[in-house]
Write a protein that holds these residues in place. Structure first.
Motif, PDB file in Angstrom:
ATOM      1  N   PHE A  50       0.832  -1.209   0.000  1.00 17.96           N
ATOM      2  CA  PHE A  50       0.000   0.000   0.000  1.00 17.96           C
ATOM      3  C   PHE A  50       0.862   1.253   0.000  1.00 17.96           C
ATOM      4  O   PHE A  50       0.579   2.214  -0.707  1.00 17.96           O
ATOM      5  CB  PHE A  50      -0.944   0.010   1.201  1.00 17.96           C
ATOM      6  N   ILE A  51       1.940   1.221   0.793  1.00 18.78           N
ATOM      7  CA  ILE A  51       2.818   2.395   0.838  1.00 18.78           C
ATOM      8  C   ILE A  51       3.487   2.603  -0.516  1.00 18.78           C
ATOM      9  O   ILE A  51       3.555   3.711  -1.036  1.00 18.78           O
ATOM     10  CB  ILE A  51       3.865   2.220   1.959  1.00 18.78           C
ATOM     11  N   ALA A  54       1.117   4.024  -2.956  1.00 22.18           N
ATOM     12  CA  ALA A  54       0.892   5.451  -2.696  1.00 22.18           C
ATOM     13  C   ALA A  54       2.007   6.287  -3.303  1.00 22.18           C
ATOM     14  O   ALA A  54       1.759   7.354  -3.872  1.00 22.18           O
ATOM     15  CB  ALA A  54       0.795   5.704  -1.194  1.00 22.18           C
ATOM     16  N   PHE A  55       3.261   5.775  -3.211  1.00 16.84           N
ATOM     17  CA  PHE A  55       4.387   6.504  -3.812  1.00 16.84           C
ATOM     18  C   PHE A  55       4.229   6.594  -5.318  1.00 16.84           C
ATOM     19  O   PHE A  55       4.422   7.655  -5.916  1.00 16.84           O
ATOM     20  CB  PHE A  55       5.705   5.788  -3.493  1.00 16.84           C
ATOM     21  N   THR A  58       1.596   8.945  -6.462  1.00 15.59           N
ATOM     22  CA  THR A  58       1.952  10.356  -6.352  1.00 15.59           C
ATOM     23  C   THR A  58       2.381  10.927  -7.700  1.00 15.59           C
ATOM     24  O   THR A  58       2.002  12.039  -8.069  1.00 15.59           O
ATOM     25  CB  THR A  58       3.105  10.526  -5.357  1.00 15.59           C
ATOM     26  N   ILE A  61      -0.491  11.535  -9.752  1.00 10.84           N
ATOM     27  CA  ILE A  61      -1.235  12.678  -9.223  1.00 10.84           C
ATOM     28  C   ILE A  61      -0.594  13.996  -9.684  1.00 10.84           C
ATOM     29  O   ILE A  61      -1.290  14.979  -9.935  1.00 10.84           O
ATOM     30  CB  ILE A  61      -1.290  12.601  -7.683  1.00 10.84           C
ATOM     31  N   TYR A  62       0.755  13.998  -9.803  1.00  9.09           N
ATOM     32  CA  TYR A  62       1.410  15.207 -10.325  1.00  9.09           C
ATOM     33  C   TYR A  62       0.842  15.547 -11.696  1.00  9.09           C
ATOM     34  O   TYR A  62       0.512  16.702 -11.983  1.00  9.09           O
ATOM     35  CB  TYR A  62       2.930  14.995 -10.444  1.00  9.09           C
ATOM     36  N   LEU A  64      -2.031  14.689 -12.884  1.00 12.31           N
ATOM     37  CA  LEU A  64      -3.418  15.122 -12.711  1.00 12.31           C
ATOM     38  C   LEU A  64      -3.489  16.582 -12.286  1.00 12.31           C
ATOM     39  O   LEU A  64      -4.324  17.354 -12.785  1.00 12.31           O
ATOM     40  CB  LEU A  64      -4.088  14.232 -11.662  1.00 12.31           C
ATOM     41  N   LEU A  65      -2.580  16.979 -11.382  1.00 12.00           N
ATOM     42  CA  LEU A  65      -2.547  18.377 -10.916  1.00 12.00           C
ATOM     43  C   LEU A  65      -2.271  19.328 -12.071  1.00 12.00           C
ATOM     44  O   LEU A  65      -2.938  20.361 -12.226  1.00 12.00           O
ATOM     45  CB  LEU A  65      -1.456  18.545  -9.859  1.00 12.00           C
ATOM     46  N   PHE A  68      -5.303  19.687 -14.108  1.00 12.37           N
ATOM     47  CA  PHE A  68      -6.282  20.587 -13.482  1.00 12.37           C
ATOM     48  C   PHE A  68      -5.889  22.047 -13.698  1.00 12.37           C
ATOM     49  O   PHE A  68      -6.739  22.887 -14.009  1.00 12.37           O
ATOM     50  CB  PHE A  68      -6.384  20.304 -11.982  1.00 12.37           C
ATOM     51  N   MET A  69      -4.593  22.324 -13.543  1.00 18.47           N
ATOM     52  CA  MET A  69      -4.137  23.705 -13.735  1.00 18.47           C
ATOM     53  C   MET A  69      -4.376  24.159 -15.167  1.00 18.47           C
ATOM     54  O   MET A  69      -4.814  25.292 -15.412  1.00 18.47           O
ATOM     55  CB  MET A  69      -2.638  23.818 -13.398  1.00 18.47           C
ATOM     56  N   GLY A  72      -8.006  24.761 -15.809  1.00 15.76           N
ATOM     57  CA  GLY A  72      -8.383  26.013 -15.172  1.00 15.76           C
ATOM     58  C   GLY A  72      -8.066  27.218 -16.045  1.00 15.76           C
ATOM     59  O   GLY A  72      -8.734  28.246 -15.978  1.00 15.76           O
TER      60      GLY A  72
ATOM     61  N   ILE B   2      -8.174  26.582  -8.801  1.00 15.99           N
ATOM     62  CA  ILE B   2      -6.948  25.792  -8.909  1.00 15.99           C
ATOM     63  C   ILE B   2      -5.914  26.338  -7.930  1.00 15.99           C
ATOM     64  O   ILE B   2      -5.687  27.533  -7.845  1.00 15.99           O
ATOM     65  CB  ILE B   2      -6.402  25.840 -10.343  1.00 15.99           C
ATOM     66  N   PHE B   3      -5.301  25.428  -7.185  1.00 13.94           N
ATOM     67  CA  PHE B   3      -4.364  25.738  -6.121  1.00 13.94           C
ATOM     68  C   PHE B   3      -5.019  26.535  -5.002  1.00 13.94           C
ATOM     69  O   PHE B   3      -4.357  27.088  -4.155  1.00 13.94           O
ATOM     70  CB  PHE B   3      -3.120  26.483  -6.643  1.00 13.94           C
ATOM     71  N   ARG B 169       2.442  15.700  -2.603  1.00 16.58           N
ATOM     72  CA  ARG B 169       1.828  14.379  -2.519  1.00 16.58           C
ATOM     73  C   ARG B 169       0.505  14.451  -1.767  1.00 16.58           C
ATOM     74  O   ARG B 169      -0.536  14.021  -2.267  1.00 16.58           O
ATOM     75  CB  ARG B 169       2.774  13.401  -1.826  1.00 16.58           C
ATOM     76  N   GLY B 172      -1.972  16.906  -3.607  1.00 17.62           N
ATOM     77  CA  GLY B 172      -2.452  16.375  -4.882  1.00 17.62           C
ATOM     78  C   GLY B 172      -3.459  15.261  -4.695  1.00 17.62           C
ATOM     79  O   GLY B 172      -4.486  15.222  -5.374  1.00 17.62           O
ATOM     80  N   ASN B 173      -3.184  14.363  -3.763  1.00 21.45           N
ATOM     81  CA  ASN B 173      -4.100  13.245  -3.549  1.00 21.45           C
ATOM     82  C   ASN B 173      -5.454  13.716  -3.047  1.00 21.45           C
ATOM     83  O   ASN B 173      -6.498  13.300  -3.578  1.00 21.45           O
ATOM     84  CB  ASN B 173      -3.487  12.252  -2.559  1.00 21.45           C
ATOM     85  N   PHE B 175      -6.758  16.866  -2.984  1.00 22.65           N
ATOM     86  CA  PHE B 175      -7.380  17.809  -3.906  1.00 22.65           C
ATOM     87  C   PHE B 175      -7.912  17.084  -5.148  1.00 22.65           C
ATOM     88  O   PHE B 175      -9.034  17.322  -5.588  1.00 22.65           O
ATOM     89  CB  PHE B 175      -6.365  18.879  -4.308  1.00 22.65           C
ATOM     90  N   ILE B 206      -4.314   6.167   4.040  1.00 22.44           N
ATOM     91  CA  ILE B 206      -2.997   5.834   3.475  1.00 22.44           C
ATOM     92  C   ILE B 206      -2.151   7.089   3.336  1.00 22.44           C
ATOM     93  O   ILE B 206      -0.953   7.074   3.643  1.00 22.44           O
ATOM     94  CB  ILE B 206      -3.157   5.112   2.126  1.00 22.44           C
ATOM     95  N   GLN B 207      -2.748   8.196   2.896  1.00 22.18           N
ATOM     96  CA  GLN B 207      -1.948   9.412   2.731  1.00 22.18           C
ATOM     97  C   GLN B 207      -1.469   9.947   4.076  1.00 22.18           C
ATOM     98  O   GLN B 207      -0.340  10.427   4.191  1.00 22.18           O
ATOM     99  CB  GLN B 207      -2.740  10.486   1.981  1.00 22.18           C
ATOM    100  N   VAL B 210       1.385   7.692   4.934  1.00 22.68           N
ATOM    101  CA  VAL B 210       2.572   7.886   4.102  1.00 22.68           C
ATOM    102  C   VAL B 210       3.315   9.147   4.534  1.00 22.68           C
ATOM    103  O   VAL B 210       4.542   9.136   4.700  1.00 22.68           O
ATOM    104  CB  VAL B 210       2.177   7.959   2.613  1.00 22.68           C
TER     105      VAL B 210
END
Lengths: 75, 228
Positions: A50-51, A54-55, A58, A61-62, A64-65, A68-69, A72, B2-3, B169, B172-173, B175, B206-207, B210
């Motif tokens: 799981f850990i 999650a890494f 991440t 997710i970067y 995805l961020l 989103f930006m 926007g 955003i942000f 991390r 992002g998760n 949001f 989990i977050q 972590v």
């Protein structure tokens, strides 16, 4: 210009998810292999899995961020 | 949106604007404080109910972080900090599961704003530096030129990369999860977002774990070397 931004957002998510997906697949597969070989350490392996997931997530997710930006900016 | 910086502040205290996430953070702190006071009032030798549960939480934290930190001395010193991170982040993440969160002002998970996750990561950054000098004194500086002085820029860069990755991390998760649920609610308001909210319970735990485990391993790095 807006079309280019939209395509950029799509690429950000797609490439991020591609790499992350492959990585998580490897991690999960190895985890199941090790549990099948030694079922008594299943709890420890699951926690570590799981850990690790999650890494890896991440990095996705970067992407995805960034998407989103970019979305926007289209408004 | 955003942000989390472009929307209107909720109200002003003097010249200082107060945003949704800050109010949510206050509510989380209030909830934690009330539960802790309720758990430690009328303490008994044989614990029951809430006190029993919290004794289990504290003991679990000591064993978990103490095992990772490596020594009894370090566990006693740093577990309060790390356990506070864990409880605060966990409560913050689960704050988004309250019905109305995200639509009512002041009801958002505080960790979905990068200012707040950045604050937490900055605390970790300075805690590691302070712990390093406290446990090892001047020898801590030698850590920056190991294994060779050519690695000095890399080691300094590593110190600054840590809070950045911790911030992004967690932010992002949480949001990302909030945004995906918001999109789903727009497309199909009933029942469809529910599995994703259930996933949010797992993600939140989990977050929180972590973030805390990473902070623990950074601290264990500088604490462990002091005893050689």
């Amino acid at each position: 210009m807006e079309g280019a931004i939209a395509i950029g957002a799509a690429v950000a998510v797609a490439v991020g998810a591609l790499g992350g997906g492959i990585g998580q697949g490897f991690a999960g597969g190895k985890c199941f292999e090790s549990i099948a070989r030694q079922p008594e350490i299943a709890d420890q392996v699951r926690t570590l899995l799981f850990i690790t997931l999650a890494f890896i997530e991440t990095l996705t997710i970067y992407g995805l961020l960034i998407a989103f930006m970019l979305v926007g900016k289209i408004g | 949106m955003i942000f989390g910086s472009s929307y209107e502040p909720l109200f002003h205290i003097g010249p200082v604007p107060v945003y949704d996430h800050v109010v949510a953070q206050w509510i989380v702190l209030f909830i934690l404080a009330v539960i802790c006071i309720a758990a430690t009032r009328n303490m008994q030798v044989v614990p029951r109910g809430l006190q029993n549960f919290f004794e289990w939480v504290v003991e679990w934290c000591y064993n978990f972080f103490g095992g990772a930190l490596g020594s009894e001395h370090a566990a006693k010193r740093y577990t309060p900090l790390l356990a506070t991170f864990f409880l605060f982040i966990l409560t913050s993440n689960y704050f988004g599961l309250i019905p109305g969160a995200g639509t009512i002002h002041g009801f958002v998970p505080p960790t979905s704003d990068w200012n707040i996750t950045g604050t937490l990561a900055t605390i970790v950054f300075f805690s590691v530096l302070i712990a390093g000098f406290r446990e090892q004194g001047g020898h801590y500086l030698a850590h920056f030129v190991s294994p060779h002085w050519l690695f000095l820029p890399m080691n300094i860069l590593e110190q600054f990369a840590r809070p950045l990755s911790l911030t992004l991390r967690l932010f992002g998760n949480i949001f990302g999860h909030e945004m995906i649920v918001a999109f789903l609610v727009l497309m199909a308001p009933f029942l469809v977002p529910m599995p994703l909210q259930a996933l949010g319970v797992l993600t939140g735990l989990i977050q929180a774990l972590v973030f805390t485990i990473l902070a623990t391993s950074y601290l264990a790095d500088v604490v462990g070397e002091g005893h050689h």
